[in-house]
Motif scaffolding. Structure first.
Motif, PDB file in Angstrom:
ATOM      1  N   ILE A   1       3.308  -2.957  14.037  1.00 23.21           N
ATOM      2  CA  ILE A   1       4.282  -1.879  13.834  1.00 23.21           C
ATOM      3  C   ILE A   1       5.683  -2.421  14.069  1.00 23.21           C
ATOM      4  CG2 ILE A   1       5.083   0.366  14.657  1.00 23.21           C
ATOM      5  CD1 ILE A   1       2.431   0.496  13.152  1.00 23.21           C
ATOM      6  N   SER A   2       6.517  -2.346  13.053  1.00 19.68           N
ATOM      7  CA  SER A   2       7.848  -2.955  13.136  1.00 19.68           C
ATOM      8  C   SER A   2       8.820  -2.150  13.989  1.00 19.68           C
ATOM      9  CB  SER A   2       8.432  -3.154  11.734  1.00 19.68           C
ATOM     10  OG  SER A   2       8.632  -1.897  11.095  1.00 19.68           O
ATOM     11  N   HIS A   3       8.731  -0.814  13.939  1.00 16.98           N
ATOM     12  CA  HIS A   3       9.625   0.018  14.760  1.00 16.98           C
ATOM     13  C   HIS A   3       9.105   1.449  14.780  1.00 16.98           C
ATOM     14  CE1 HIS A   3      11.160   0.461  10.671  1.00 16.98           C
ATOM     15  NE2 HIS A   3      11.920   1.473  11.022  1.00 16.98           N
ATOM     16  N   GLY A   4       9.806   2.314  15.522  1.00 17.10           N
ATOM     17  CA  GLY A   4       9.260   3.629  15.838  1.00 17.10           C
ATOM     18  C   GLY A   4       9.528   4.741  14.851  1.00 17.10           C
ATOM     19  N   HIS A   5      10.145   4.474  13.722  1.00 17.22           N
ATOM     20  CA  HIS A   5      10.449   5.537  12.763  1.00 17.22           C
ATOM     21  C   HIS A   5       9.193   6.004  12.031  1.00 17.22           C
ATOM     22  CE1 HIS A   5      14.965   4.266  12.441  1.00 17.22           C
ATOM     23  NE2 HIS A   5      14.653   4.789  13.607  1.00 17.22           N
ATOM     24  N   ASN A   6       9.172   7.285  11.723  1.00 18.87           N
ATOM     25  CA  ASN A   6       7.990   7.906  11.138  1.00 18.87           C
ATOM     26  C   ASN A   6       7.534   7.257   9.837  1.00 18.87           C
ATOM     27  OD1 ASN A   6       6.022  10.189  10.969  1.00 18.87           O
ATOM     28  ND2 ASN A   6       7.168  10.601   9.096  1.00 18.87           N
ATOM     29  N   ASP A   7       8.466   6.757   9.032  1.00 17.36           N
ATOM     30  CA  ASP A   7       8.066   6.186   7.745  1.00 17.36           C
ATOM     31  C   ASP A   7       7.376   4.832   7.885  1.00 17.36           C
ATOM     32  OD1 ASP A   7      10.601   5.363   8.603  1.00 17.36           O
ATOM     33  OD2 ASP A   7      11.269   4.839   6.590  1.00 17.36           O
TER      34      ASP A   7
ATOM     35  N   LEU B   1       0.807  -1.224   0.000  1.00 21.47           N
ATOM     36  CA  LEU B   1       0.000   0.000   0.000  1.00 21.47           C
ATOM     37  C   LEU B   1       0.838   1.271   0.000  1.00 21.47           C
ATOM     38  CD1 LEU B   1      -2.755  -0.981   2.594  1.00 21.47           C
ATOM     39  CD2 LEU B   1      -2.805  -1.226   0.102  1.00 21.47           C
ATOM     40  N   SER B   2       2.039   1.198   0.545  1.00 20.95           N
ATOM     41  CA  SER B   2       2.913   2.374   0.615  1.00 20.95           C
ATOM     42  C   SER B   2       4.344   1.940   0.378  1.00 20.95           C
ATOM     43  CB  SER B   2       2.793   3.058   1.982  1.00 20.95           C
ATOM     44  OG  SER B   2       3.695   4.148   2.086  1.00 20.95           O
ATOM     45  N   ASP B   3       5.000   2.602  -0.573  1.00 25.21           N
ATOM     46  CA  ASP B   3       6.388   2.290  -0.896  1.00 25.21           C
ATOM     47  C   ASP B   3       6.945   3.439  -1.723  1.00 25.21           C
ATOM     48  OD1 ASP B   3       8.754   0.593  -1.048  1.00 25.21           O
ATOM     49  OD2 ASP B   3       8.232   0.282  -3.143  1.00 25.21           O
ATOM     50  N   ASN B   4       8.247   3.384  -1.984  1.00 28.70           N
ATOM     51  CA  ASN B   4       8.910   4.412  -2.776  1.00 28.70           C
ATOM     52  C   ASN B   4       8.607   4.304  -4.270  1.00 28.70           C
ATOM     53  OD1 ASN B   4      10.429   3.421  -0.399  1.00 28.70           O
ATOM     54  ND2 ASN B   4      11.702   5.210  -0.770  1.00 28.70           N
ATOM     55  N   ARG B   5       8.179   3.126  -4.713  1.00 28.38           N
ATOM     56  CA  ARG B   5       8.034   2.868  -6.144  1.00 28.38           C
ATOM     57  C   ARG B   5       6.621   2.409  -6.475  1.00 28.38           C
ATOM     58  NH1 ARG B   5      12.272   0.201  -3.899  1.00 28.38           N
ATOM     59  NH2 ARG B   5      14.394   0.736  -4.574  1.00 28.38           N
ATOM     60  N   THR B   6       6.211   2.653  -7.720  1.00 31.71           N
ATOM     61  CA  THR B   6       4.972   2.081  -8.232  1.00 31.71           C
ATOM     62  C   THR B   6       5.014   2.096  -9.750  1.00 31.71           C
ATOM     63  OG1 THR B   6       2.546   2.134  -8.109  1.00 31.71           O
ATOM     64  CG2 THR B   6       3.662   4.243  -8.337  1.00 31.71           C
ATOM     65  N   ASN B   7       4.234   1.214 -10.351  1.00 31.10           N
ATOM     66  CA  ASN B   7       4.046   1.254 -11.806  1.00 31.10           C
ATOM     67  C   ASN B   7       2.575   1.481 -12.143  1.00 31.10           C
ATOM     68  OD1 ASN B   7       2.875  -1.193 -11.209  1.00 31.10           O
ATOM     69  ND2 ASN B   7       4.389  -2.444 -12.291  1.00 31.10           N
ATOM     70  N   ASN B   8       1.806   1.923 -11.139  1.00 32.85           N
ATOM     71  CA  ASN B   8       0.381   2.200 -11.300  1.00 32.85           C
ATOM     72  C   ASN B   8       0.173   3.712 -11.195  1.00 32.85           C
ATOM     73  OD1 ASN B   8      -2.407   2.541 -11.011  1.00 32.85           O
ATOM     74  ND2 ASN B   8      -2.662   0.624  -9.873  1.00 32.85           N
ATOM     75  N   LYS B   9      -0.255   4.332 -12.280  1.00 32.87           N
ATOM     76  CA  LYS B   9      -0.425   5.784 -12.311  1.00 32.87           C
ATOM     77  C   LYS B   9      -1.532   6.280 -11.373  1.00 32.87           C
ATOM     78  CE  LYS B   9       1.266   6.298 -17.058  1.00 32.87           C
ATOM     79  NZ  LYS B   9       0.945   6.768 -18.438  1.00 32.87           N
ATOM     80  N   LEU B  10      -2.382   5.381 -10.924  1.00 32.99           N
ATOM     81  CA  LEU B  10      -3.470   5.768 -10.024  1.00 32.99           C
ATOM     82  C   LEU B  10      -3.033   5.822  -8.559  1.00 32.99           C
ATOM     83  CD1 LEU B  10      -6.410   3.675 -11.542  1.00 32.99           C
ATOM     84  CD2 LEU B  10      -5.833   6.073 -11.959  1.00 32.99           C
ATOM     85  N   LEU B  11      -1.838   5.321  -8.278  1.00 36.88           N
ATOM     86  CA  LEU B  11      -1.345   5.261  -6.911  1.00 36.88           C
ATOM     87  C   LEU B  11      -0.256   6.290  -6.670  1.00 36.88           C
ATOM     88  CD1 LEU B  11      -1.087   1.381  -6.489  1.00 36.88           C
ATOM     89  CD2 LEU B  11      -3.008   2.872  -5.908  1.00 36.88           C
ATOM     90  N   GLN B  12      -0.125   6.713  -5.413  1.00 37.78           N
ATOM     91  CA  GLN B  12       0.921   7.649  -5.019  1.00 37.78           C
ATOM     92  C   GLN B  12       2.012   6.917  -4.253  1.00 37.78           C
ATOM     93  OE1 GLN B  12      -1.949  10.446  -3.065  1.00 37.78           O
ATOM     94  NE2 GLN B  12      -0.954  11.980  -4.344  1.00 37.78           N
TER      95      GLN B  12
ATOM     96  N   HIS C   1       8.271   7.897   0.892  1.00 43.12           N
ATOM     97  CA  HIS C   1       9.290   7.143   1.613  1.00 43.12           C
ATOM     98  C   HIS C   1       8.627   6.568   2.853  1.00 43.12           C
ATOM     99  CE1 HIS C   1      13.147   5.818   3.046  1.00 43.12           C
ATOM    100  NE2 HIS C   1      12.911   6.400   4.209  1.00 43.12           N
ATOM    101  N   GLY C   2       7.999   5.436   2.665  1.00 41.97           N
ATOM    102  CA  GLY C   2       7.271   4.794   3.746  1.00 41.97           C
ATOM    103  C   GLY C   2       6.913   3.385   3.329  1.00 41.97           C
ATOM    104  N   LEU C   3       6.485   2.583   4.284  1.00 44.30           N
ATOM    105  CA  LEU C   3       6.131   1.204   3.985  1.00 44.30           C
ATOM    106  C   LEU C   3       4.858   0.810   4.709  1.00 44.30           C
ATOM    107  CD1 LEU C   3       6.782  -1.513   2.654  1.00 44.30           C
ATOM    108  CD2 LEU C   3       8.158  -2.088   4.670  1.00 44.30           C
TER     109      LEU C   3
END
Length: 275
Positions: A65-71, A9-20, A23-25
């Motif tokens: 939640i894997s860890h406390g970083h904002n991303d 759902l959230s990542d640095n990369r995509t190949n779908n123009k409908l998605l944003q 820097h997050g996961l």
């Protein structure tokens, strides 16, 4: 035959123009035991992308939640407003701790989460345990070298002073044969050696950063060493990585040996057959 479904759902990369992208996961996991949200990215972007992909996050049973970083935790307040039932599993070391990065310049990477609200929603852990169908791994043993990208990361101590982060706040999770590593700040090999159940798939970052100018991280030789271990010790595991795994690092590892490794992207759907 039941199936396990993962959607990034959230990542640095995509190949779908409908998605944003950001820097997050954040990853959605639907398996025989329930529906899970693995991290929440840096903002509400994961929610907006989920709507585009037809995923109803209000039905999620657990947020991990894997860890406390904002991303990875920055989107949690938005999730808590959207979903009124899911329990949130995270390290008890996160509340009250500040996090900072020295990469390029010192800046805060602390998640803006008010833990005084919705107290009954949070399940804080400080040791490895099982919660429902979720195998939670804490205090991961550091038998192998840690990612060199950690050298620029800090956390606050009991006196409010910043010190090198030792990542006691990082958790790894296994649900129905799927390992979620978050960023793997503890090192992908250390995490794999710490889990005590069989996995078919690993998803998350390796925290292997591409060297750039004066910022130097793992050499190709060191990356090859990791690739050898993944090839020899985990030949049947499918590895999906992205977010904090650099393009060059991924290329070196993926081309070194016959490893089942893939670079994920925002919107990717992964299906696994389950008995």
């Amino acid at each position: 035959m039941k199936r396990t479904r993962l959607v990034v759902l959230s990542d640095n990369r995509t190949n779908n123009k409908l998605l944003q992208t950001e820097h997050g996961l954040s990853v959605y996991l639907e398996s025989p035991s329930g529906k899970y949200l693995l991290d929440t990215g840096a903002s509400d972007l994961f929610i907006r992308n989920a709507k585009v992909l037809g995923i109803d996050l209000a039905d999620v049973d657990y947020c991990l939640i894997s860890h406390g970083h904002n991303d990875h935790i920055g989107g949690l307040p938005y999730f808590l407003k959207l979903n009124n039932k899911a329990k949130v599993i995270l390290s008890e070391a996160i509340p009250g701790t500040e996090y900072a990065s020295m990469r390029r310049y010192q800046h805060s990477i602390t998640g803006n989460v008010d833990f005084s609200q919705d107290k009954k929603r949070f399940l804080f852990v400080n040791e490895s345990t099982n919660i429902g169908a979720v195998n939670v791994y804490a205090n991961i043993e550091k038998r192998n070298p840690l990612p060199l990208g950690n050298k620029s990361l800090l956390c606050s101590d009991a006196y409010g002073q910043f010190i090198p982060d030792n990542f006691t706040h990082e958790l790894a999770f296994v649900i129905d044969g799927v390992l979620f590593t978050g960023c793997a700040h503890s090192g992908i090999l250390n995490i794999l050696q710490s889990i005590d159940v069989t996995i078919n798939l690993s998803i998350g970052g390796f925290h292997l950063l591409d060297s750039y100018l004066a910022q130097t991280y793992e050499t190709d030789k060191q990356l090859n060493t990791i690739a050898v271990r993944l090839h020899e010790d985990y030949p049947r595991v499918q590895f999906y990585t992205g977010h904090c795994t650099g393009d060059h690092c991924f290329e070196v590892i993926s081309q070194s040996y016959n490893i089942h490794i893939h670079q994920f992207y925002c919107g990717e759907e992964i299906l696994l057959a389950s008995k």
